[in-house]
Design an enzyme around this catalytic site. Structure first.
Site, PDB file in Angstrom:
ATOM      1  N   SER A 182      13.873  -3.055   0.302  1.00 39.05           N
ATOM      2  CA  SER A 182      14.540  -4.328   0.012  1.00 39.05           C
ATOM      3  C   SER A 182      14.196  -4.603  -1.515  1.00 39.05           C
ATOM      4  O   SER A 182      14.729  -5.455  -1.950  1.00 39.05           O
ATOM      5  CB  SER A 182      14.258  -5.201   1.048  1.00 39.05           C
ATOM      6  OG  SER A 182      12.852  -5.429   1.229  1.00 39.05           O
ATOM      7  N   ASN A 221       7.560   4.337   2.891  1.00 34.96           N
ATOM      8  CA  ASN A 221       7.353   3.415   1.855  1.00 34.96           C
ATOM      9  C   ASN A 221       7.007   2.078   1.943  1.00 34.96           C
ATOM     10  O   ASN A 221       6.204   1.496   1.463  1.00 34.96           O
ATOM     11  CB  ASN A 221       8.688   3.544   0.915  1.00 34.96           C
ATOM     12  CG  ASN A 221       8.446   2.446  -0.113  1.00 34.96           C
ATOM     13  OD1 ASN A 221       7.849   2.823  -1.153  1.00 34.96           O
ATOM     14  ND2 ASN A 221       9.031   1.245  -0.088  1.00 34.96           N
ATOM     15  N   SER A 281      -1.152   5.954  -2.144  1.00 38.76           N
ATOM     16  CA  SER A 281      -1.811   5.241  -3.277  1.00 38.76           C
ATOM     17  C   SER A 281      -2.840   6.044  -3.870  1.00 38.76           C
ATOM     18  O   SER A 281      -3.836   6.607  -3.378  1.00 38.76           O
ATOM     19  CB  SER A 281      -2.141   3.816  -2.761  1.00 38.76           C
ATOM     20  OG  SER A 281      -2.625   3.095  -3.888  1.00 38.76           O
ATOM     21  N   TYR A 315      -6.380  -1.727   2.607  1.00 38.51           N
ATOM     22  CA  TYR A 315      -5.452  -0.847   2.158  1.00 38.51           C
ATOM     23  C   TYR A 315      -5.847   0.252   1.631  1.00 38.51           C
ATOM     24  O   TYR A 315      -5.172   1.451   1.996  1.00 38.51           O
ATOM     25  CB  TYR A 315      -4.985  -1.732   0.806  1.00 38.51           C
ATOM     26  CG  TYR A 315      -3.881  -1.235   0.048  1.00 38.51           C
ATOM     27  CD1 TYR A 315      -2.615  -1.164   0.381  1.00 38.51           C
ATOM     28  CD2 TYR A 315      -4.177  -0.542  -1.258  1.00 38.51           C
ATOM     29  CE1 TYR A 315      -1.548  -0.782  -0.447  1.00 38.51           C
ATOM     30  CE2 TYR A 315      -2.993  -0.084  -1.989  1.00 38.51           C
ATOM     31  CZ  TYR A 315      -1.724  -0.185  -1.602  1.00 38.51           C
ATOM     32  OH  TYR A 315      -0.720   0.328  -2.310  1.00 38.51           O
ATOM     33  N   ALA A 327      -6.240   2.444   4.683  1.00 39.15           N
ATOM     34  CA  ALA A 327      -4.998   2.745   5.317  1.00 39.15           C
ATOM     35  C   ALA A 327      -4.235   3.623   4.440  1.00 39.15           C
ATOM     36  O   ALA A 327      -3.674   4.658   5.097  1.00 39.15           O
ATOM     37  CB  ALA A 327      -4.357   1.548   5.288  1.00 39.15           C
TER      38      ALA A 327
HETATM   39  N1  LIG Z   1       3.452  -1.007  -7.240  1.00 33.30           N
HETATM   40  C1  LIG Z   1       2.517  -0.561  -7.206  1.00 33.30           C
HETATM   41  O1  LIG Z   1       1.690  -0.657  -8.082  1.00 33.30           O
HETATM   42  C2  LIG Z   1       2.102   0.725  -6.187  1.00 33.30           C
HETATM   43  C3  LIG Z   1       1.012   1.594  -6.632  1.00 33.30           C
HETATM   44  C4  LIG Z   1       0.535   2.409  -5.414  1.00 33.30           C
HETATM   45  C5  LIG Z   1       1.460   2.534  -4.194  1.00 33.30           C
HETATM   46  N2  LIG Z   1       2.435   1.697  -4.013  1.00 33.30           N
HETATM   47  C6  LIG Z   1       3.085   1.734  -2.869  1.00 33.30           C
HETATM   48  O2  LIG Z   1       4.206   1.955  -3.038  1.00 33.30           O
HETATM   49  C7  LIG Z   1       5.084   1.202  -1.892  1.00 33.30           C
HETATM   50  C8  LIG Z   1       5.965   0.530  -2.364  1.00 33.30           C
HETATM   51  O3  LIG Z   1       5.270  -0.604  -3.149  1.00 33.30           O
HETATM   52  P1  LIG Z   1       6.341  -1.769  -3.981  1.00 33.30           P
HETATM   53  O4  LIG Z   1       5.325  -2.277  -5.038  1.00 33.30           O
HETATM   54  O5  LIG Z   1       7.448  -1.525  -4.077  1.00 33.30           O
HETATM   55  O6  LIG Z   1       5.908  -2.864  -2.687  1.00 33.30           O
HETATM   56  P2  LIG Z   1       6.574  -4.280  -2.584  1.00 33.30           P
HETATM   57  O7  LIG Z   1       7.582  -4.749  -3.695  1.00 33.30           O
HETATM   58  O8  LIG Z   1       5.547  -5.370  -1.894  1.00 33.30           O
HETATM   59  O9  LIG Z   1       7.674  -4.047  -1.226  1.00 33.30           O
HETATM   60  C9  LIG Z   1       7.211  -3.966   0.009  1.00 33.30           C
HETATM   61  C10 LIG Z   1       8.305  -3.564   0.972  1.00 33.30           C
HETATM   62  O10 LIG Z   1       7.800  -3.198   2.017  1.00 33.30           O
HETATM   63  C11 LIG Z   1       8.364  -4.046   3.072  1.00 33.30           C
HETATM   64  N3  LIG Z   1       7.551  -4.631   4.178  1.00 33.30           N
HETATM   65  C12 LIG Z   1       6.191  -5.388   3.849  1.00 33.30           C
HETATM   66  N4  LIG Z   1       5.756  -5.371   4.940  1.00 33.30           N
HETATM   67  C13 LIG Z   1       6.553  -5.088   5.828  1.00 33.30           C
HETATM   68  C14 LIG Z   1       6.437  -5.176   7.768  1.00 33.30           C
HETATM   69  N5  LIG Z   1       5.519  -5.732   8.049  1.00 33.30           N
HETATM   70  N6  LIG Z   1       7.445  -4.338   8.230  1.00 33.30           N
HETATM   71  C15 LIG Z   1       8.462  -3.821   7.670  1.00 33.30           C
HETATM   72  N7  LIG Z   1       8.546  -3.984   6.095  1.00 33.30           N
HETATM   73  C16 LIG Z   1       7.760  -4.550   5.425  1.00 33.30           C
HETATM   74  C17 LIG Z   1       9.057  -5.377   2.385  1.00 33.30           C
HETATM   75  O11 LIG Z   1       9.989  -5.748   2.985  1.00 33.30           O
HETATM   76  P3  LIG Z   1      10.532  -7.365   3.103  1.00 33.30           P
HETATM   77  O12 LIG Z   1      10.343  -7.789   1.606  1.00 33.30           O
HETATM   78  O13 LIG Z   1      11.969  -7.219   3.180  1.00 33.30           O
HETATM   79  O14 LIG Z   1       9.665  -8.034   4.030  1.00 33.30           O
HETATM   80  C18 LIG Z   1       9.425  -4.484   1.012  1.00 33.30           C
HETATM   81  O15 LIG Z   1      10.574  -3.880   1.107  1.00 33.30           O
HETATM   82  C19 LIG Z   1       3.850   0.766  -0.884  1.00 33.30           C
HETATM   83  O16 LIG Z   1       3.707   1.737   0.046  1.00 33.30           O
HETATM   84  C20 LIG Z   1       2.702   0.752  -1.846  1.00 33.30           C
HETATM   85  O17 LIG Z   1       1.558   0.649  -1.261  1.00 33.30           O
HETATM   86  C21 LIG Z   1       2.676   0.809  -4.924  1.00 33.30           C
END
Ligand SMILES: NC(=O)c1ccc[n+]([C@@H]2O[C@H](COP(=O)([O-])OP(=O)(O)OC[C@H]3O[C@@H](n4cnc5c(N)ncnc54)[C@H](OP(=O)(O)O)[C@@H]3O)[C@@H](O)[C@H]2O)c1
Length: 253
Positions: free
Chosen positions: A10, A84, A145, A158, A161
């Site tokens: 999303s 993801n 991550s 985090y 996990a």
């Molecule tokens: N951004 C970074 O710097 C970074 C760095 C390293 C790794 N990552 C990893 O990359 C992935 C995506 O990161 P992002 O930054 O794009 O995250 P984000 O913007 O926080 O988005 C998180 C997504 O996960 C969904 N979500 C959260 N809690 C949930 C739950 N309880 N059940 C089902 N869905 C859930 C959210 O859905 P809703 O909003 O619809 O609730 C949203 O679509 C994650 O695994 C994160 O750990 C990110």
């Protein structure tokens, strides 16, 4: 053309992955946790047709089963699972050991592990069993991550996990290879998603960019490009791998 289920599509990285898969010609089940309208926005940004939206809290194993059943039936079989979705670090779930009381510590661990590790484990089981039943090859890509290796002192649950997710992916790579299912993980460093805009544009921005010798942070589209490769037949021999994806900001031995 494949059929993919992308959790947490999303917004952020998940949205970029869903768009990239659709641009490749895949049909995609766009999963959201709570924000259905954001998932609808993702679908509007995607090329092609035949995409579906599935929603629900991945900390609930019964909800996870319903998400996979719905996606599988709507797409006629899911070939690619991208784990993801995550409860990512934020001000509300910060749980430094010297900062929070025991109750808050437990709550943070429960919430994060339930979604980031157990949610992905259950989704993998559910999709893999369906692939095995129909004797179809497939791909599982875990979005882990850099924090698993570098440490997350303010968000230890985090980091743990994500380390668990990488290790789980390695176990599944061995278990699922005889069934023709390729399992990989990607370990991004700092990525410029919308939720990170404030950090990047704020006083911390310079420090964040300086983490990498390239002098910048990564982008959701770059992660999506890597996931395109990891979910393609060319990635078969990468199975069991964890792809460092951090612009040389952290080198593990
Ligand atoms: N951004 C970074 O710097 C970074 C760095 C390293 C790794 N990552 C990893 O990359 C992935 C995506 O990161 P992002 O930054 O794009 O995250 P984000 O913007 O926080 O988005 C998180 C997504 O996960 C969904 N979500 C959260 N809690 C949930 C739950 N309880 N059940 C089902 N869905 C859930 C959210 O859905 P809703 O909003 O619809 O609730 C949203 O679509 C994650 O695994 C994160 O750990 C990110």
């Amino acid at each position: 053309m494949s059929a993919a289920l992308v959790t947490g599509a999303s917004r952020g990285i998940g949205r970029a992955i869903a768009c990239a898969l659709a641009a490749r010609g895949d049909r995609v089940a766009v999963h959201y946790g709570a924000d259905r309208s954001a998932a609808e926005e993702t679908v509007r940004a995607m090329a092609g047709t035949g995409h579906v939206i599935v929603g629900g809290d991945l900390s609930d194993p019964e909800v996870a089963a319903e998400i996979v059943r719905t996606a599988d039936e709507a797409l006629g079989g899911v070939d690619i699972l991208v784990n993801n979705a995550a409860v990512a670090p934020n001000d509300e779930n910060r749980h430094g050991v010297d900062e929070v009381d025991y109750e808050a510590w437990q709550a943070a661990w429960r919430t994060i592990v339930d979604v980031d590790l157990l949610g992905a484990a259950h989704m993998t089981y559910l999709v893999a069993r369906r692939l095995i039943d129909r004797e179809a090859p497939g791909f599982v890509v875990n979005v882990g991550s850099r924090g698993a290796y570098r440490g997350e002192p303010d968000f230890p649950a985090y980091g743990a996990a994500k380390a668990g997710l990488h290790a789980f992916g390695q176990s599944m790579a061995v278990a699922l290879a005889p069934h023709g299912i390729v399992v990989t993980s990607i370990a991004p460093g700092f990525i410029s998603t919308d939720r990170q805009t404030e950090n990047i544009e704020g006083t911390a921005g310079e420090h964040l960019r300086a983490q990498s010798p390239f002098g910048r942070v990564g982008t959701p589209d770059e992660v999506a490009e890597a996931v395109l490769f990891l979910s393609s037949p060319a990635a078969a021999w990468s199975s069991g791998g964890v792809l460092d994806f951090n612009g040389a900001s952290y080198l593990r031995s």
